[in-house]
Every structure is written in structure tokens, then in C-alpha cells.
Design a protein around this motif. Sequence first.
Motif, PDB file in Angstrom:
ATOM      1  N   SER A   1       6.346  -2.524   1.106  1.00 31.19           N
ATOM      2  CA  SER A   1       6.714  -3.920   0.852  1.00 31.19           C
ATOM      3  C   SER A   1       6.493  -4.276  -0.617  1.00 31.19           C
ATOM      4  O   SER A   1       7.315  -4.962  -1.234  1.00 31.19           O
ATOM      5  CB  SER A   1       5.887  -4.843   1.753  1.00 31.19           C
ATOM      6  N   ALA A   2       5.378  -3.789  -1.186  1.00 31.96           N
ATOM      7  CA  ALA A   2       5.092  -4.053  -2.594  1.00 31.96           C
ATOM      8  C   ALA A   2       6.123  -3.385  -3.496  1.00 31.96           C
ATOM      9  O   ALA A   2       6.493  -3.922  -4.553  1.00 31.96           O
ATOM     10  CB  ALA A   2       3.691  -3.564  -2.946  1.00 31.96           C
TER      11      ALA A   2
ATOM     12  N   LYS B   1      10.837  -2.929  -7.358  1.00 28.38           N
ATOM     13  CA  LYS B   1      12.257  -2.659  -7.571  1.00 28.38           C
ATOM     14  C   LYS B   1      12.990  -3.905  -8.072  1.00 28.38           C
ATOM     15  O   LYS B   1      13.882  -3.811  -8.924  1.00 28.38           O
ATOM     16  CB  LYS B   1      12.898  -2.165  -6.269  1.00 28.38           C
ATOM     17  N   MET B   2      12.608  -5.059  -7.555  1.00 33.72           N
ATOM     18  CA  MET B   2      13.218  -6.301  -8.026  1.00 33.72           C
ATOM     19  C   MET B   2      12.932  -6.514  -9.511  1.00 33.72           C
ATOM     20  O   MET B   2      13.808  -6.908 -10.288  1.00 33.72           O
ATOM     21  CB  MET B   2      12.688  -7.483  -7.215  1.00 33.72           C
ATOM     22  N   SER B   3      11.700  -6.227  -9.918  1.00 37.73           N
ATOM     23  CA  SER B   3      11.324  -6.369 -11.325  1.00 37.73           C
ATOM     24  C   SER B   3      12.107  -5.387 -12.192  1.00 37.73           C
ATOM     25  O   SER B   3      12.603  -5.743 -13.265  1.00 37.73           O
ATOM     26  CB  SER B   3       9.822  -6.136 -11.482  1.00 37.73           C
TER      27      SER B   3
ATOM     28  N   ALA C   1       0.614  -2.903  -9.123  1.00 39.62           N
ATOM     29  CA  ALA C   1       0.776  -3.715 -10.343  1.00 39.62           C
ATOM     30  C   ALA C   1      -0.222  -3.311 -11.425  1.00 39.62           C
ATOM     31  O   ALA C   1      -0.671  -4.146 -12.208  1.00 39.62           O
ATOM     32  CB  ALA C   1       0.640  -5.205 -10.020  1.00 39.62           C
TER      33      ALA C   1
ATOM     34  N   SER D   1       9.173  -3.157  -2.958  1.00 38.06           N
ATOM     35  CA  SER D   1      10.352  -4.025  -3.014  1.00 38.06           C
ATOM     36  C   SER D   1      10.257  -4.981  -4.204  1.00 38.06           C
ATOM     37  O   SER D   1      11.248  -5.241  -4.888  1.00 38.06           O
ATOM     38  CB  SER D   1      10.492  -4.815  -1.704  1.00 38.06           C
ATOM     39  N   ALA D   2       9.034  -5.501  -4.436  1.00 38.22           N
ATOM     40  CA  ALA D   2       8.823  -6.378  -5.592  1.00 38.22           C
ATOM     41  C   ALA D   2       8.958  -5.595  -6.896  1.00 38.22           C
ATOM     42  O   ALA D   2       9.498  -6.103  -7.887  1.00 38.22           O
ATOM     43  CB  ALA D   2       7.437  -7.021  -5.504  1.00 38.22           C
TER      44      ALA D   2
END
Length: 279
Positions: A59-60, A65-67, A154, A62-63
Motif C-alpha cells: 500500500s505504501a 509510485k504516485m510520487s 519514506a 502505491s504512494a
Amino acid sequence: MTLSVNTNQPALIALQNLNKTNDEMSGVQTRINTGLAISGAKDNAAVWSIAQEQRSDRSALSAVKMSLDRATSIADVALAAGESVSDLLTQMREKVVAAKDTSLSTSSRTALNADFQGLLKNLTQVINSATFDGANILNGTETFNITFLADADAVTSITLNLQNLSLGGTINTLTATDSISTQTLAAGVLTRLDATLSAVNQAVGSIGSQAKQIEAHNTFVSKLSDVLETGVGNLVDADMAKESARLQALQVKQQLGAQALSIANQAPQIILSLFGSGS
């Protein structure tokens, strides 16, 4: 075995077995409905916990990849603008070289200077238009290099460096007031223009290298996400072929269990026959 009307041990055993079969069938039906062999902590606490951790990481990602997708878009917009700036500088150099011709008439030199001024304005418009999602790495509006997420925790990041191509900067030394209206002015502009063209091409090349790095890492993140999804599936997914075979076996076992319970329940009838024979 003692015959009793109060206690029917065979029936109790048959009922226990039938209940066990029903419980097993309920579990199989749950696995078939959900597609999961382990759908909750009650099924297998250790494996469920591991799967949940992997789901959290995926799930993390996904964030992440969005970045990275945002980084790719910013870099792509900057690259397109940077290449356009390089093309404009090449056109400007043609005008400047032509302006060094001593045989030019006043009207011709004025026309060349007007074209040069128009290209300067166009260059500024291109640089200021190179914005995606409020970020522009070419016009000097950003204060710091832009960093993007690189991992699910992160902790690491990928940086897209600023390249200020605006007029009057360290890369682009041309100014909005430059003119090639005379041979002397044209000579001075040509010196700075050559240096600017070289610096701009180097800056655009740097953006291209970072864009390639971002693209490669984005591809890796996508593959990693797929691997995590597969890993979770290996841990918790049900084998539907096995579940289908198990369901059929349990259905037969359930029918046999019900039949056995029916037979066991008829055992007390023997007592009636004993008493009936004495009448």
C-alpha cells in the motif's frame, strides 16, 4: 454396551462427528467464497501477521509510485521546454551571426534585431510555461531541489535538481535588453550566446539523466509491488482445486454422518422390542 433410554452414546458420537464435518465444510465454503486460505488472524495468526505487513508495504508503494509518476511528469515537461529553449537559442545564433555582416542595410539589421527580440520573448514564455502541478524547475521560482519518495518507509528519496534557464541567470546569460542592432552588439551577444547554448544543453542533459533514473526506479517499484502481491498470495490464497475436491468429499461425509446419526437414534427402539416381547 448398556442399553439405556437416557444415554445413547453412539448417537452422541455420531452427532459430534457430524458437527465436526459441518465445521470443516463451513471452513471450505469460506475459503471458496473469499478465495483465501487465511482470511483472518484466527486462521493462522503468524502467517496473517506477515501477510498484513506485506500488504502495508505494498500500500505504501502505491504512494511511492504516485510520487515518482509526478516526478516523471515534471521532468518530462522540463525536458520538452529545455529542448525548445535549445532550439530557440540555435535560431537566435543564426540571427546574431547574420547581424555581424558588415554589408547589411539598416532595414535588414532592424528586421534581424526584431526577430531576435521576438525569440527572446518566446524563450521566456517557454520557460515560464514549463509547469506541472505547480512545479517549475526551469524559471527560478523553486527555492530547493525537488525530492520524491523512493521507498515504502519514506527513508530514501530521488532528487530532481533545479536548472534555472531564465534570462540573466548563471546558465542563460542573455538578457531581455540584448540587442543585435549593431555589429558590435551582435559580437558581444554571440560570445554569451555560445556559452549559454553549451550550458543549456548540459542542463537539459542533466534533467534527461535524472528523468531516466526516475523512470528506472519507477519501473522497479512497480515490479516490487507485483512481487509483494504475489508473495501475499502465496501465503494466504486458497488452492481452489483442492478446496473443490475437499468440498465434494465433505458433502459425502456429511451425508454419511447424517445417516449414521439416524441409525444411532434408532437404537433405543430395541428396548421397546424387549419389553414388547413380554406382554
